[in-house]
Design an enzyme around this catalytic site. Sequence first.
Site, PDB file in Angstrom:
ATOM      1  N   LYS A  64      -3.426  15.991   0.825  1.00 52.58           N
ATOM      2  CA  LYS A  64      -3.614  14.778   1.636  1.00 52.58           C
ATOM      3  C   LYS A  64      -4.618  15.118   2.737  1.00 52.58           C
ATOM      4  CE  LYS A  64      -2.200  10.533   1.936  1.00 52.58           C
ATOM      5  NZ  LYS A  64      -1.813   9.603   0.866  1.00 52.58           N
ATOM      6  N   ASP A  88      -6.313   5.706   1.212  1.00 47.36           N
ATOM      7  CA  ASP A  88      -4.951   5.503   1.727  1.00 47.36           C
ATOM      8  C   ASP A  88      -5.126   4.504   2.874  1.00 47.36           C
ATOM      9  OD1 ASP A  88      -2.048   6.614   1.613  1.00 47.36           O
ATOM     10  OD2 ASP A  88      -2.497   6.757   3.737  1.00 47.36           O
ATOM     11  N   GLY A 122       3.534  -5.177   5.412  1.00 44.81           N
ATOM     12  CA  GLY A 122       2.141  -4.769   5.276  1.00 44.81           C
ATOM     13  C   GLY A 122       1.292  -5.942   4.836  1.00 44.81           C
ATOM     14  N   TRP A 146      -0.928  -6.300  -1.207  1.00 48.61           N
ATOM     15  CA  TRP A 146      -1.701  -7.289  -1.974  1.00 48.61           C
ATOM     16  C   TRP A 146      -1.382  -7.197  -3.471  1.00 48.61           C
ATOM     17  CZ3 TRP A 146      -6.059  -5.427  -4.989  1.00 48.61           C
ATOM     18  CH2 TRP A 146      -6.753  -6.440  -5.662  1.00 48.61           C
TER      19      TRP A 146
HETATM   20  P1  NDP Z   1      -3.828  -0.430   4.091  1.00 43.71           P
HETATM   21  O1  NDP Z   1      -4.537   0.162   5.243  1.00 43.71           O
HETATM   22  O2  NDP Z   1      -4.588  -1.180   3.070  1.00 43.71           O
HETATM   23  O3  NDP Z   1      -2.648  -1.356   4.597  1.00 43.71           O
HETATM   24  C1  NDP Z   1      -1.640  -0.930   5.467  1.00 43.71           C
HETATM   25  C2  NDP Z   1      -0.982  -2.179   6.018  1.00 43.71           C
HETATM   26  O4  NDP Z   1       0.158  -1.844   6.798  1.00 43.71           O
HETATM   27  C3  NDP Z   1      -1.913  -2.958   6.916  1.00 43.71           C
HETATM   28  O5  NDP Z   1      -1.672  -4.317   6.726  1.00 43.71           O
HETATM   29  C4  NDP Z   1      -1.463  -2.503   8.312  1.00 43.71           C
HETATM   30  O6  NDP Z   1      -1.753  -3.453   9.305  1.00 43.71           O
HETATM   31  C5  NDP Z   1       0.006  -2.414   8.095  1.00 43.71           C
HETATM   32  N1  NDP Z   1       0.631  -1.537   9.079  1.00 43.71           N
HETATM   33  C6  NDP Z   1       0.173  -0.363   9.557  1.00 43.71           C
HETATM   34  N2  NDP Z   1       1.047   0.137  10.455  1.00 43.71           N
HETATM   35  C7  NDP Z   1       2.063  -0.753  10.508  1.00 43.71           C
HETATM   36  C8  NDP Z   1       3.278  -0.820  11.243  1.00 43.71           C
HETATM   37  N3  NDP Z   1       3.607   0.139  12.103  1.00 43.71           N
HETATM   38  N4  NDP Z   1       4.091  -1.887  11.052  1.00 43.71           N
HETATM   39  C9  NDP Z   1       3.778  -2.859  10.171  1.00 43.71           C
HETATM   40  N5  NDP Z   1       2.623  -2.861   9.469  1.00 43.71           N
HETATM   41  C10 NDP Z   1       1.802  -1.818   9.636  1.00 43.71           C
HETATM   42  O7  NDP Z   1      -3.024   0.776   3.388  1.00 43.71           O
HETATM   43  P2  NDP Z   1      -2.409   0.839   1.952  1.00 43.71           P
HETATM   44  O8  NDP Z   1      -1.918  -0.495   1.553  1.00 43.71           O
HETATM   45  O9  NDP Z   1      -3.330   1.581   1.079  1.00 43.71           O
HETATM   46  O10 NDP Z   1      -1.172   1.811   2.197  1.00 43.71           O
HETATM   47  C11 NDP Z   1       0.114   1.338   2.624  1.00 43.71           C
HETATM   48  C12 NDP Z   1       1.162   2.403   2.368  1.00 43.71           C
HETATM   49  O11 NDP Z   1       1.181   2.713   0.954  1.00 43.71           O
HETATM   50  C13 NDP Z   1       0.960   3.735   3.063  1.00 43.71           C
HETATM   51  O12 NDP Z   1       2.214   4.307   3.358  1.00 43.71           O
HETATM   52  C14 NDP Z   1       0.258   4.566   2.011  1.00 43.71           C
HETATM   53  O13 NDP Z   1       0.427   5.956   2.233  1.00 43.71           O
HETATM   54  C15 NDP Z   1       0.998   4.120   0.779  1.00 43.71           C
HETATM   55  N6  NDP Z   1       0.315   4.347  -0.485  1.00 43.71           N
HETATM   56  C16 NDP Z   1      -0.916   3.844  -0.722  1.00 43.71           C
HETATM   57  C17 NDP Z   1      -1.531   4.056  -1.932  1.00 43.71           C
HETATM   58  C18 NDP Z   1      -2.826   3.431  -2.279  1.00 43.71           C
HETATM   59  O14 NDP Z   1      -3.190   3.498  -3.457  1.00 43.71           O
HETATM   60  N7  NDP Z   1      -3.529   2.806  -1.377  1.00 43.71           N
HETATM   61  C19 NDP Z   1      -0.900   4.913  -2.964  1.00 43.71           C
HETATM   62  C20 NDP Z   1       0.443   5.316  -2.651  1.00 43.71           C
HETATM   63  C21 NDP Z   1       0.996   5.059  -1.440  1.00 43.71           C
HETATM   64  P3  NDP Z   1      -3.066  -3.254  10.217  1.00 43.71           P
HETATM   65  O15 NDP Z   1      -4.210  -3.170   9.254  1.00 43.71           O
HETATM   66  O16 NDP Z   1      -3.089  -4.474  11.045  1.00 43.71           O
HETATM   67  O17 NDP Z   1      -2.851  -1.970  10.971  1.00 43.71           O
END
Ligand code: NDP
Length: 445
Positions: A124, A164, A235, A241
């Site tokens: 990571k 990520d 999220g 999405w």
């Molecule tokens: P994104 O950056 O696309 O989205 C993250 C979302 O979570 C954003 O809407 C963000 O809001 C919101 N967010 C961040 N902090 C908080 C909080 N404290 N409370 C509520 N909402 C919050 O990231 P991903 O969708 O890619 O990743 C989301 C999760 O999934 C992470 O834990 C990541 O490690 C995990 N993951 C992702 C993968 C991937 O393929 N992308 C694969 C496996 C796991 P804002 O933008 O307003 O901060």
Amino acid sequence: MNVDTVMNDLVKRHPGEVEYHQAVREVLESIEEVYNDNPHFRTAGIVDRIIEPDRVFIFKVPWADDQGMVHVNLGYRVQFNNAIGPYKGGLRFHPSVNLSILKFLGFEQIFKNSLTSLPMGGAKGGSDFDPKGKSNAEIMRFCQSFMMELWSNIGPDTDVPAGDIGVGGREIGYLYGMYRKLARENTGVLTGKGLNWGGSLVRPEATGFGCVYFAKEMLATRGETFEGKRVAISGFGNVAWGAARKVTELGGKVVTLSGPDGYIYDPEGVSGEKITYMLDLRASNEDIVAPYALEFDSAAFVQGKRPWEVEVDIALPCATQNELDGSDAGRLLANGCTCVCEGANMPCTPEAIEKFQEQQILYAPGKAANAGGVATSGLEMAQNSMKINWSREEVDERLHHIMKNIHGNCVKYGTGRDGYVDYVKGANIAGFLKVAEAMVDQGLL
Ligand code: NDP
């Protein structure tokens, strides 16, 4: 192996790295029995070797903003374990990023990648850089500076980063462009690439799709489906999405989305044009949750709260770590929620997990349920190596198959005497055994 003894040593060696400690403890507690039943693991010192990363790179990332002011962020890459394949794991750009969070994520990635059945080790990386509110040019300069330092430590057969939080298609583009220029090669060194330059169909939605495929399998064990179910998603990002799209496709109704400032409650369901709007908002790089509620009459923005207070059948936490605690779990249970499936990494605290398991509802940890993202990254690597592109249907079918297989392994290793499936235990044991045996086979390295 005694978990408390191992943990005391680890905490002494790495004080204050709480997320890392939390992740290691959870895995050790799950594997304790199987570890102690296999003396060859102890002789080979597998636990002591697997809980420390192979190496960690920390570097300075200087970049200039549009006004010419210079800023300095920290960049990291944690290469945790490559016993079963090249290091593999995403890059996170977020102000909260620190070594503890990246070590927890890298450690989890070892078992998640093992579960996919594809040859990928765990890693990571990322930076405390905040992409929010930055211009495209600023993001590009930051990504280029980050890659100028990282490029010599990664490669298509050694370490393959991906996206990520805060790292989507645009960032992967700038990172890949700089890698390609410095390394003088067009290879699959990053995944999540654009379709015109080596990317795979379905990769953007794969984590969310995979999470819903996994939840579908869990529901099936109790003769249930998504049809007509109310679903809370947290999220508003990439994972949320994909999950929202697939839940809607399977007949469920997504009634919440969230950001750090609060959540949207949309009792009519987040579907169709609303999901497209969500995607457009995300691309704007600005604050996104509140405007959604202004755009659609059916939706209300609930400031400063989490979506877990809404009455739902299924909860899919898809935002970030430790975003669903013991009291949130209590509220979900009181409201009749019967299935919690993690799209994010470690979103439920240990207290929340304990409550779910005590009540014997369906609960799956991210390392199993969100493995569809990295699995599809693995499929992207395979396509890159063979220099071919699979169709959308082909990738989606493989993803679906992988998620079913992971579910089957969790059931195999996690079913208790009373028939309740402990998916945490199942995922940890299945992921661990493969890596541990590979480490034994390959000798002391
Ligand atoms: P994104 O950056 O696309 O989205 C993250 C979302 O979570 C954003 O809407 C963000 O809001 C919101 N967010 C961040 N902090 C908080 C909080 N404290 N409370 C509520 N909402 C919050 O990231 P991903 O969708 O890619 O990743 C989301 C999760 O999934 C992470 O834990 C990541 O490690 C995990 N993951 C992702 C993968 C991937 O393929 N992308 C694969 C496996 C796991 P804002 O933008 O307003 O901060």
